[in-house]
Design a protein around this motif. Sequence first.
Motif, PDB file in Angstrom:
ATOM      1  N   LYS A 148       0.833  -1.211   0.000  1.00  0.00           N
ATOM      2  CA  LYS A 148       0.000   0.000   0.000  1.00  0.00           C
ATOM      3  C   LYS A 148       0.862   1.253   0.000  1.00  0.00           C
ATOM      4  N   ASP A 149       0.430   2.240  -0.737  1.00  0.00           N
ATOM      5  CA  ASP A 149       1.151   3.518  -0.794  1.00  0.00           C
ATOM      6  C   ASP A 149       0.793   4.349   0.440  1.00  0.00           C
ATOM      7  N   ILE A 150       1.630   4.228   1.466  1.00  0.00           N
ATOM      8  CA  ILE A 150       1.324   4.875   2.749  1.00  0.00           C
ATOM      9  C   ILE A 150       2.442   5.803   3.215  1.00  0.00           C
ATOM     10  N   VAL A 151       3.543   5.861   2.474  1.00  0.00           N
ATOM     11  CA  VAL A 151       4.699   6.653   2.902  1.00  0.00           C
ATOM     12  C   VAL A 151       4.841   7.860   1.983  1.00  0.00           C
ATOM     13  N   LYS A 152       4.852   9.040   2.571  1.00  0.00           N
ATOM     14  CA  LYS A 152       4.951  10.255   1.765  1.00  0.00           C
ATOM     15  C   LYS A 152       6.403  10.682   1.600  1.00  0.00           C
ATOM     16  N   ILE A 153       6.799  10.911   0.346  1.00  0.00           N
ATOM     17  CA  ILE A 153       8.110  11.463   0.018  1.00  0.00           C
ATOM     18  C   ILE A 153       7.883  12.603  -0.961  1.00  0.00           C
ATOM     19  N   GLY A 154       8.113  13.815  -0.526  1.00  0.00           N
ATOM     20  CA  GLY A 154       7.787  14.950  -1.381  1.00  0.00           C
ATOM     21  C   GLY A 154       6.284  14.994  -1.600  1.00  0.00           C
ATOM     22  N   ASN A 155       5.873  15.028  -2.858  1.00  0.00           N
ATOM     23  CA  ASN A 155       4.456  15.051  -3.190  1.00  0.00           C
ATOM     24  C   ASN A 155       3.926  13.659  -3.525  1.00  0.00           C
ATOM     25  N   ASP A 156       4.759  12.650  -3.389  1.00  0.00           N
ATOM     26  CA  ASP A 156       4.384  11.294  -3.779  1.00  0.00           C
ATOM     27  C   ASP A 156       4.080  10.420  -2.572  1.00  0.00           C
ATOM     28  N   LEU A 157       3.206   9.445  -2.782  1.00  0.00           N
ATOM     29  CA  LEU A 157       2.963   8.390  -1.815  1.00  0.00           C
ATOM     30  C   LEU A 157       3.525   7.097  -2.390  1.00  0.00           C
ATOM     31  N   VAL A 158       4.338   6.406  -1.609  1.00  0.00           N
ATOM     32  CA  VAL A 158       4.936   5.157  -2.064  1.00  0.00           C
ATOM     33  C   VAL A 158       4.725   4.097  -0.996  1.00  0.00           C
ATOM     34  N   SER A 159       5.005   2.861  -1.356  1.00  0.00           N
ATOM     35  CA  SER A 159       4.852   1.753  -0.425  1.00  0.00           C
ATOM     36  C   SER A 159       6.178   1.422   0.241  1.00  0.00           C
TER      37      SER A 159
END
Length: 275
Positions: A148-159
């Motif tokens: 699941k994409d739950i981690v925010k880096i900049g403007n992005d959500l990644v898993s």
Amino acid sequence: MKLTTLVYSLLIFISHTNNIPRNTHDDPRKVESTLTLMENVPLSHKNTVVELGKEGVQSKAPSHSAWDELLQKYVDDAGNVNYKGFRNSAAKLNAYLDALAQNSPATAWSKDEKLAYYINLYNAATVKLILDNYPTNSIKDIKKPWGKDIVKIGNDLVSLGHIEHKVLRKMDEPRIHFAINCASYSCPKLVNRAFTASAMERQLEAATKGFINDPTRNQFRANEAKLSEIFKWYKGDFTDNGTLLEYINGYLSTPLTVATKIKYLPYNWSLNGKN
């Protein structure tokens, strides 16, 4: 106004506010709004030199002291986590993750700065995942914990899986497998200090040596090695410059022979928690 002046002014403004998205220059309407706001930026700030990295405007790598304090408070030397107590500091954990999200890696950062960022981010986000689903007996009881994409880096959500497989494993550093923790007993332990760029080599060596020589995770007898399944799942990461046994021998006081038979221990996915 010349285009170069426009872009330079825009970058300077973004470096002094957290309210303008990094992709402001992609939207003409946001550019116009930003230029209007620029009228209120002090002249001293307009002459500031900024650094543009892959993820946006950056200056220097963030501090991991907040994460370090949380680890020392809630994780013991064996890597057992007091998740029940950790919930009392959920706001501080979230603030740390927000700070990382707002200061994503730039190209000018050193490899060790990027390693510290992504290792700490992975571990902190994993703790947050457990806290958000606490109580739980295992991370595997949570639906798609690594997908699941739950981690925010900049403007992005990644898993979490993206951070591990698409970022950390691409950095040509197999020891990351002993630095990141999946909230389970068979995983490398969650060390109770944050990883830092200045201590990265020492910390990675300590984590690797500690994991390989931990009899609850790897067992060595005459001509037999019962290894963690990590060495099976990611064997290719450890064998770029030799065999798997040669890699492991680099951390053993008594090296294994070429006749050593390799078996793998069952993986314990129980939560690495304590009361």
